[in-house]
Design a protein around this motif. Structure first.
Motif, PDB file in Angstrom:
ATOM      1  N   ARG A   7      -5.434  18.229   8.335  1.00 26.48           N
ATOM      2  CA  ARG A   7      -6.475  18.063   7.359  1.00 26.48           C
ATOM      3  C   ARG A   7      -6.711  16.956   7.553  1.00 26.48           C
ATOM      4  NH1 ARG A   7      -6.985  22.757   3.822  1.00 26.48           N
ATOM      5  NH2 ARG A   7      -6.949  21.539   2.567  1.00 26.48           N
ATOM      6  N   THR A  46     -23.637  17.384  12.016  1.00 21.58           N
ATOM      7  CA  THR A  46     -22.908  18.543  12.670  1.00 21.58           C
ATOM      8  C   THR A  46     -21.163  18.260  12.264  1.00 21.58           C
ATOM      9  OG1 THR A  46     -23.537  18.876  14.295  1.00 21.58           O
ATOM     10  CG2 THR A  46     -21.869  19.661  14.634  1.00 21.58           C
ATOM     11  N   GLU A  49     -21.087  18.208   8.310  1.00 21.39           N
ATOM     12  CA  GLU A  49     -20.928  19.671   7.792  1.00 21.39           C
ATOM     13  C   GLU A  49     -19.766  20.181   7.886  1.00 21.39           C
ATOM     14  OE1 GLU A  49     -22.169  23.243   6.131  1.00 21.39           O
ATOM     15  OE2 GLU A  49     -23.727  21.071   6.254  1.00 21.39           O
ATOM     16  N   ALA A  50     -18.865  19.636   9.042  1.00 22.39           N
ATOM     17  CA  ALA A  50     -17.307  20.427   9.336  1.00 22.39           C
ATOM     18  C   ALA A  50     -16.355  19.887   8.337  1.00 22.39           C
ATOM     19  CB  ALA A  50     -16.710  20.055  11.001  1.00 22.39           C
ATOM     20  N   GLY A  53     -16.999  21.442   5.278  1.00 21.54           N
ATOM     21  CA  GLY A  53     -16.072  22.871   5.684  1.00 21.54           C
ATOM     22  C   GLY A  53     -14.655  23.046   5.459  1.00 21.54           C
ATOM     23  N   ASP A  55     -12.343  22.399   7.501  1.00 21.71           N
ATOM     24  CA  ASP A  55     -11.708  22.926   8.562  1.00 21.71           C
ATOM     25  C   ASP A  55     -11.452  22.130   9.515  1.00 21.71           C
ATOM     26  OD1 ASP A  55     -10.546  25.014  11.120  1.00 21.71           O
ATOM     27  OD2 ASP A  55     -12.581  26.212  11.070  1.00 21.71           O
ATOM     28  N   VAL A  57      -9.968  22.248  12.713  1.00 21.25           N
ATOM     29  CA  VAL A  57     -10.319  22.429  13.457  1.00 21.25           C
ATOM     30  C   VAL A  57     -11.721  22.266  14.204  1.00 21.25           C
ATOM     31  CG1 VAL A  57     -10.388  24.267  16.000  1.00 21.25           C
ATOM     32  CG2 VAL A  57      -8.670  24.493  13.629  1.00 21.25           C
ATOM     33  N   ALA A  58     -12.250  23.205  13.570  1.00 17.33           N
ATOM     34  CA  ALA A  58     -14.440  22.891  13.521  1.00 17.33           C
ATOM     35  C   ALA A  58     -14.630  20.712  13.073  1.00 17.33           C
ATOM     36  CB  ALA A  58     -14.711  23.160  12.623  1.00 17.33           C
ATOM     37  N   VAL A  59     -13.098  20.777  12.615  1.00 14.85           N
ATOM     38  CA  VAL A  59     -13.753  18.957  12.725  1.00 14.85           C
ATOM     39  C   VAL A  59     -13.342  18.137  13.665  1.00 14.85           C
ATOM     40  CG1 VAL A  59     -12.632  16.593  10.958  1.00 14.85           C
ATOM     41  CG2 VAL A  59     -13.503  18.607   9.796  1.00 14.85           C
ATOM     42  N   ASN A  61     -13.098  19.296  16.645  1.00 11.90           N
ATOM     43  CA  ASN A  61     -13.972  19.487  17.598  1.00 11.90           C
ATOM     44  C   ASN A  61     -15.248  18.692  17.770  1.00 11.90           C
ATOM     45  OD1 ASN A  61     -12.016  21.439  18.342  1.00 11.90           O
ATOM     46  ND2 ASN A  61     -13.130  23.111  17.662  1.00 11.90           N
ATOM     47  N   ALA A  62     -15.927  18.945  16.306  1.00  4.72           N
ATOM     48  CA  ALA A  62     -17.007  18.319  16.048  1.00  4.72           C
ATOM     49  C   ALA A  62     -16.964  16.532  16.141  1.00  4.72           C
ATOM     50  CB  ALA A  62     -17.669  18.271  14.731  1.00  4.72           C
ATOM     51  N   SER A  65     -17.331  16.055  20.011  1.00  2.00           N
ATOM     52  CA  SER A  65     -18.068  15.994  20.853  1.00  2.00           C
ATOM     53  C   SER A  65     -19.240  14.472  20.571  1.00  2.00           C
ATOM     54  CB  SER A  65     -18.612  17.544  20.330  1.00  2.00           C
ATOM     55  OG  SER A  65     -20.078  17.108  20.404  1.00  2.00           O
TER      56      SER A  65
END
Length: 364
Positions: A7, A46, A49-50, A53, A55, A57-59, A61-62, A65
């Motif tokens: 993280r 986005t 927000e990640a 959060g 997370d 994985v979400a970070v 991916n964002a 992107s």
């Protein structure tokens, strides 16, 4: 434990990508398509927000992107990059020659509040670029004189509106053609009047943009000697009412601690006596060519100025300084918001190092 380090690594990468994205918007938003600008802002939100959060994985991916979208919209041309990053190159060269940033701080004059002593960013409209505005001579012109010819063209058909907004750094302004926003130099006038229909490809504005004077600020001198009246000084706006927080301003030092200040146009009075020394103050009060003397500030509805009339006398505190712009007719300075605390002072501006002009060299 592995999740913690993952993280942490993902957040560090995400923060770097966000900085790059925000930098791109600062220098290119007026040239980007509305759809690209909207998607860029959405991608940034986005990613933020990640991060909130927590997370990884979400970070990740964002981040991927946003990074992919940045690669899509970043222009590939070299000339613009060279122009936009030349100021950084100048500072790097100076550092390589032996200056140290903790002794000497570079500072760019953004506005015209110190004219004609120091010039801010300004523009001159014209429609006929010369041979010096063609490749490769235009780069030489920028490197030496800080001048750059530019054309701002309409990206979509629309009607020129009458709304204009000054940018936060006060160096440019936004105008609108239809629903599309364009950044033009502050004070510049579009080629047509509001209400005119403009076709895609038409020139909204063209002309020469000249960068503001770049100066060196001596951050050491006032550790060994007291500030002197007449010095051009840079200070931090922290906790100064009505000024943006943590911004650097440059003005001329007029009043010293415990002195009484008043203005009787075109003169400045210290403890009831007209002051005409040193030279920097004398040429303003005596209205030398280019200077209009010291004036009473304009009064804006709902605001109270520090000095509102020639009968008003203001007493400075034991750790306060009073500063004014040399261009008092176009300077938001101590007349409006008051004194500068001693703890906010950075140091005297001592030298114009770029661009080359009649102001190049030691600052008086």
């Amino acid at each position: 434990m592995k999740t913690f380090f993952r993280r942490r690594k993902a957040n560090k990468l995400a923060e770097d990508i966000l900085k790059q994205s925000q930098h791109l918007r600062n220098i290119r938003e007026d040239l980007m398509r509305e759809t690209d600008l909207k998607k860029l802002i959405e991608s940034e939100e986005t990613l933020k927000e990640a991060i909130r959060g927590r997370d990884p994985v979400a970070v990740e991916n964002a981040s991927e992107s946003l990074f992919a979208f940045l690669n899509k919209v970043i222009p590939s041309g070299r000339p613009t990059a060279l122009a936009e990053n030349f100021e950084i190159l100048i500072v790097a060269v100076v550092v390589a020659m032996g200056f140290r940033t903790y002794f000497i701080q570079p500072f760019k004059i953004p506005t015209g509040s110190m004219e004609p002593t120091l010039n801010g960013i300004h523009s001159d409209a014209h429609t006929n670029p010369t041979i010096m505005d063609q490749v490769p001579l235009k780069y030489l012109k920028w490197i030496v004189f800080g001048e750059w010819y530019m054309e701002i063209r309409i990206r979509e058909d629309g009607v020129l509106g009458d709304r204009a907004e000054t940018t936060p750094d006060e160096t440019s302004m936004y105008v609108y053609v239809g629903n599309v926003r364009y950044k033009i130099p502050r004070g510049a006038r579009p080629r047509v009047f509001p209400g005119t229909l403009m076709k895609k490809g038409a020139i909204l504005w063209s002309g020469k943009v000249t960068t503001g004077d770049h100066v060196f600020v001596d951050k050491v001198r006032w550790n060994f000697s007291r500030p002197k009246r007449g010095q051009v000084m840079v200070f931090l706006t922290k906790n100064i009412q009505s000024l943006p927080e943590n911004t650097h301003y440059i003005k001329r030092l007029i009043g010293l601690p415990n002195e009484s200040i008043s203005i009787n146009p075109p003169n400045i009075l210290i403890n009831g006596k007209i002051v005409n020394e040193p030279e920097g103050i004398r040429r303003i009060s005596q209205q030398a060519p280019g200077y209009s003397g010291y004036t009473i500030p304009y009064s804006y509805a709902g605001t109270a100025n520090f000095i509102s009339s020639s009968n008003e006398v203001r007493k400075l505190g034991p750790a306060d300084f009073f500063v004014l712009g040399d261009n008092t007719g176009n300077s938001r300075d101590g007349r409006y918001w008051g004194a500068v605390p001693e703890k906010n002072t950075i140091g005297p501006a001592v030298l114009v190092y770029w661009p080359y002009s009649q102001r190049w060299g030691r600052i008086n």
